[in-house]
Design a protein around this motif. Structure first.
Motif, PDB file in Angstrom:
ATOM      1  N   UNK A  13     -44.733  78.612  65.275  1.00 18.56           N
ATOM      2  CA  UNK A  13     -46.128  78.631  64.846  1.00 18.56           C
ATOM      3  C   UNK A  13     -46.420  77.500  63.883  1.00 18.56           C
ATOM      4  N   UNK A  14     -47.665  77.179  63.745  1.00 19.89           N
ATOM      5  CA  UNK A  14     -48.074  76.057  62.914  1.00 19.89           C
ATOM      6  C   UNK A  14     -48.281  76.496  61.480  1.00 19.89           C
ATOM      7  N   UNK A  15     -48.463  75.517  60.617  1.00 21.92           N
ATOM      8  CA  UNK A  15     -48.780  75.808  59.220  1.00 21.92           C
ATOM      9  C   UNK A  15     -50.078  76.607  59.149  1.00 21.92           C
ATOM     10  N   UNK A  16     -51.002  76.255  60.024  1.00 22.96           N
ATOM     11  CA  UNK A  16     -52.285  76.942  60.031  1.00 22.96           C
ATOM     12  C   UNK A  16     -52.095  78.438  60.319  1.00 22.96           C
ATOM     13  N   UNK A  17     -51.167  78.721  61.237  1.00 22.28           N
ATOM     14  CA  UNK A  17     -50.880  80.118  61.570  1.00 22.28           C
ATOM     15  C   UNK A  17     -50.313  80.829  60.344  1.00 22.28           C
ATOM     16  N   UNK A  18     -49.412  80.124  59.629  1.00 23.11           N
ATOM     17  CA  UNK A  18     -48.820  80.741  58.441  1.00 23.11           C
ATOM     18  C   UNK A  18     -49.905  81.116  57.434  1.00 23.11           C
ATOM     19  N   UNK A  19     -50.860  80.250  57.243  1.00 23.36           N
ATOM     20  CA  UNK A  19     -51.946  80.556  56.305  1.00 23.36           C
ATOM     21  C   UNK A  19     -52.796  81.705  56.811  1.00 23.36           C
ATOM     22  N   UNK A  20     -53.079  81.609  58.122  1.00 25.47           N
ATOM     23  CA  UNK A  20     -53.940  82.634  58.703  1.00 25.47           C
ATOM     24  C   UNK A  20     -53.305  84.014  58.551  1.00 25.47           C
ATOM     25  N   UNK A  21     -51.963  84.057  58.607  1.00 27.29           N
ATOM     26  CA  UNK A  21     -51.326  85.367  58.535  1.00 27.29           C
ATOM     27  C   UNK A  21     -51.158  85.862  57.115  1.00 27.29           C
ATOM     28  N   UNK A  22     -51.065  84.961  56.147  1.00 27.65           N
ATOM     29  CA  UNK A  22     -50.832  85.435  54.789  1.00 27.65           C
ATOM     30  C   UNK A  22     -52.133  85.648  54.027  1.00 27.65           C
ATOM     31  N   UNK A  23     -53.166  84.891  54.379  1.00 29.39           N
ATOM     32  CA  UNK A  23     -54.402  84.977  53.599  1.00 29.39           C
ATOM     33  C   UNK A  23     -55.050  86.361  53.596  1.00 29.39           C
ATOM     34  N   UNK A  24     -55.169  87.019  54.747  1.00 32.37           N
ATOM     35  CA  UNK A  24     -55.857  88.317  54.725  1.00 32.37           C
ATOM     36  C   UNK A  24     -55.126  89.340  53.868  1.00 32.37           C
ATOM     37  N   UNK A  25     -53.795  89.264  53.858  1.00 29.27           N
ATOM     38  CA  UNK A  25     -53.030  90.213  53.060  1.00 29.27           C
ATOM     39  C   UNK A  25     -53.355  90.041  51.577  1.00 29.27           C
ATOM     40  N   UNK A  26     -53.402  88.772  51.124  1.00 31.34           N
ATOM     41  CA  UNK A  26     -53.729  88.522  49.726  1.00 31.34           C
ATOM     42  C   UNK A  26     -55.130  89.057  49.422  1.00 31.34           C
ATOM     43  N   UNK A  27     -56.039  88.911  50.372  1.00 28.23           N
ATOM     44  CA  UNK A  27     -57.407  89.393  50.158  1.00 28.23           C
ATOM     45  C   UNK A  27     -57.452  90.903  49.966  1.00 28.23           C
ATOM     46  N   UNK A  28     -56.559  91.576  50.681  1.00 30.38           N
ATOM     47  CA  UNK A  28     -56.627  93.039  50.612  1.00 30.38           C
ATOM     48  C   UNK A  28     -55.962  93.601  49.374  1.00 30.38           C
ATOM     49  N   UNK A  29     -55.051  92.829  48.772  1.00 31.69           N
ATOM     50  CA  UNK A  29     -54.365  93.356  47.587  1.00 31.69           C
ATOM     51  C   UNK A  29     -55.342  93.497  46.434  1.00 31.69           C
ATOM     52  N   UNK A  30     -55.205  94.579  45.711  1.00 32.40           N
ATOM     53  CA  UNK A  30     -56.058  94.740  44.535  1.00 32.40           C
ATOM     54  C   UNK A  30     -55.184  94.687  43.289  1.00 32.40           C
ATOM     55  N   UNK A  31     -55.512  93.765  42.401  1.00 36.99           N
ATOM     56  CA  UNK A  31     -54.792  93.661  41.139  1.00 36.99           C
ATOM     57  C   UNK A  31     -55.495  94.583  40.148  1.00 36.99           C
ATOM     58  N   UNK A  32     -54.754  95.570  39.667  1.00 34.00           N
ATOM     59  CA  UNK A  32     -55.357  96.614  38.836  1.00 34.00           C
ATOM     60  C   UNK A  32     -55.157  96.266  37.365  1.00 34.00           C
ATOM     61  N   UNK A  33     -56.240  95.953  36.691  1.00 36.68           N
ATOM     62  CA  UNK A  33     -56.150  95.550  35.277  1.00 36.68           C
ATOM     63  C   UNK A  33     -56.266  96.762  34.362  1.00 36.68           C
ATOM     64  N   UNK A  34     -56.924  97.792  34.855  1.00 35.31           N
ATOM     65  CA  UNK A  34     -57.077  99.025  34.088  1.00 35.31           C
ATOM     66  C   UNK A  34     -56.757 100.199  34.981  1.00 35.31           C
ATOM     67  N   UNK A  35     -55.922 101.097  34.486  1.00 32.31           N
ATOM     68  CA  UNK A  35     -55.517 102.273  35.262  1.00 32.31           C
ATOM     69  C   UNK A  35     -56.706 102.895  35.996  1.00 32.31           C
ATOM     70  N   UNK A  36     -56.505 103.157  37.281  1.00 28.70           N
ATOM     71  CA  UNK A  36     -57.553 103.785  38.101  1.00 28.70           C
ATOM     72  C   UNK A  36     -57.432 105.299  37.955  1.00 28.70           C
ATOM     73  N   UNK A  37     -58.479 105.925  37.433  1.00 31.40           N
ATOM     74  CA  UNK A  37     -58.456 107.389  37.296  1.00 31.40           C
ATOM     75  C   UNK A  37     -58.915 108.017  38.602  1.00 31.40           C
ATOM     76  N   UNK A  38     -58.086 108.919  39.137  1.00 27.54           N
ATOM     77  CA  UNK A  38     -58.423 109.559  40.412  1.00 27.54           C
ATOM     78  C   UNK A  38     -58.850 110.994  40.164  1.00 27.54           C
ATOM     79  N   UNK A  39     -60.087 111.284  40.596  1.00 23.54           N
ATOM     80  CA  UNK A  39     -60.585 112.660  40.571  1.00 23.54           C
ATOM     81  C   UNK A  39     -60.891 113.018  42.002  1.00 23.54           C
ATOM     82  N   UNK A  40     -60.557 114.224  42.434  1.00 18.61           N
ATOM     83  CA  UNK A  40     -60.802 114.557  43.840  1.00 18.61           C
ATOM     84  C   UNK A  40     -59.839 113.803  44.730  1.00 18.61           C
TER      85      UNK A  40
END
Ligand code: ADA
Ligand code: CA
Ligand code: CA
Length: 237
Positions: A11-38
Motif C-alpha cells: 500500500x502507498x503512504x496515502x493508504x497509511x494516512x487514510x487508515x490511521x487518520x479516522x482512528x485518531x479522529x475517533x479517539x477522545x482525549x479526556x481532560x476531566x473525568x466523565x461522570x456517568x449517570x444512567x
C-alpha cells in the motif's frame, strides 16, 4: 504501556494516512473525568486520559476516565493509553464489553456499600499490577464473567489495606488469562473474603488465588498462601 506500531506490508503512504487518520479522529482525549449517570454506550469509541488525570503509570491518586454514579452502566468502550486510573464505580455498576488496551494504575475500582457490580465481556491488556481493585464496603457482590486478560498482576484484588475493610465476595466465571501474571484473585482470608472461580483458564504457572492477611492501616498485607482453601478461595470446574 504498549509499544504500538502498524505494519503495512503493502500500500502507498496515502493508504497509511487514510487508515490511521479516522482512528485518531475517533479517539477522545479526556481532560476531566466523565461522570456517568444512567447508561453510556460508547459504541466502541476509544477514550484516553489527558495529562491532568494521570500518566497511567503506577502512582496512586490518579483520576479515572469514567466515574459511574450508583446504578450506572458503561458499555462498548475502548480505553487506550494512557488510561490513568481507568473506571471508578461509586456503588452498584455494570461494565459491559469494556476493552482496556493498556491498563493504567488499575483498570477499574469498586467502592460503596451494598454495591452489586457486574463486569461482563471485554478484556484488559498489559496491566502492571491490579486489574479490578475492589475497595467496596460491606454488602453487595461482584461478578466478573466472559472476560479475558493478557498481562496482569492480579485480575482481582480485594483491597488489602483500605481504611474501611469488609468481607468482599466475588464470582469469577469464563475467564481466560494469558501472558505474565501473579494471581487471578487476591483475597483477605482474615476479613472473610470469598472468591469462587469457575471455568477460569490460565496460561502458565499462575496461582488461581493468593491469600493475604489484610489490614486497615495502609500497611502492605502479608501473603499467607497460594493454595485455594475451599473457603476464601473456591475453585469449581
Ligand atoms: C493500592 C493501595 C490501596 C488503594 C488501591 C487503589 O492497593 O494500597 O490503598 O489505593 O491501591 O485503589 O488503587
Ligand atoms: Ca493501586
Ligand atoms: Ca487505583
Amino acid at each position: 504501556m504498549v509499544a504500538c506500531g502498524v505494519a503495512m506490508s503493502f500500500g502507498s503512504v496515502r493508504l497509511a494516512f487514510a487508515e490511521s487518520a479516522p482512528r485518531a479522529d475517533r479517539d477522545e482525549v479526556v481532560e476531566q473525568t466523565i461522570e456517568v449517570k444512567g447508561v453510556l454506550d460508547g459504541r466502541n469509541k476509544r477514550f484516553v486520559a489527558g495529562g491532568g488525570l494521570g500518566d497511567g503509570g503506577q502512582s496512586e491518586g490518579q483520576k479515572p476516565i469514567f466515574e459511574l454514579t450508583p446504578g450506572a452502566t458503561l458499555s462498548n468502550v475502548k480505553i487506550g493509553s494512557p488510561a490513568a486510573d481507568g473506571v471508578h464505580c461509586q456503588g452498584s455498576c455494570y461494565l459491559f464489553n469494556i476493552t482496556w488496551e493498556d491498563v493504567g494504575e488499575d483498570a477499574a475500582t469498586f467502592r460503596g456499600r451494598d454495591a452489586t457490580v457486574v463486569v461482563d465481556g471485554g478484556s484488559a491488556s498489559n496491566g502492571s499490577d491490579k486489574i479490578f481493585q475492589d475497595n467496596r464496603e460491606e454488602g453487595g457482590f461482584l461478578t466478573i464473567k466472559n472476560f479475558s486478560v493478557d498481562g496482569y498482576g492480579k485480575l482481582y484484588r480485594s483491597c488489602g489495606n483500605c481504611s474501611k475493610q469488609a468481607a468482599r465476595g466475588v464470582w469469577i466465571e469464563n475467564v481466560t488469562a494469558t501472558g505474565e501474571g501473579e494471581a487471578i484473585a487476591g483475597v483477605n482470608t482474615n476479613l472473610g473474603d470469598w472468591a469462587t472461580l469457575k471455568n477460569v483458564k490460565v496460561d502458565g504457572d499462575v496461582p488461581l488465588c493468593k491469600l493475604f492477611e489484610g489490614n486497615d492501616r495502609g500497611e502492605e498485607p502479608r501473603t499467607m498462601s497460594e493454595e485455594p482453601d475451599g473457603k476464601s478461595c473456591k475453585v469449581e470446574e
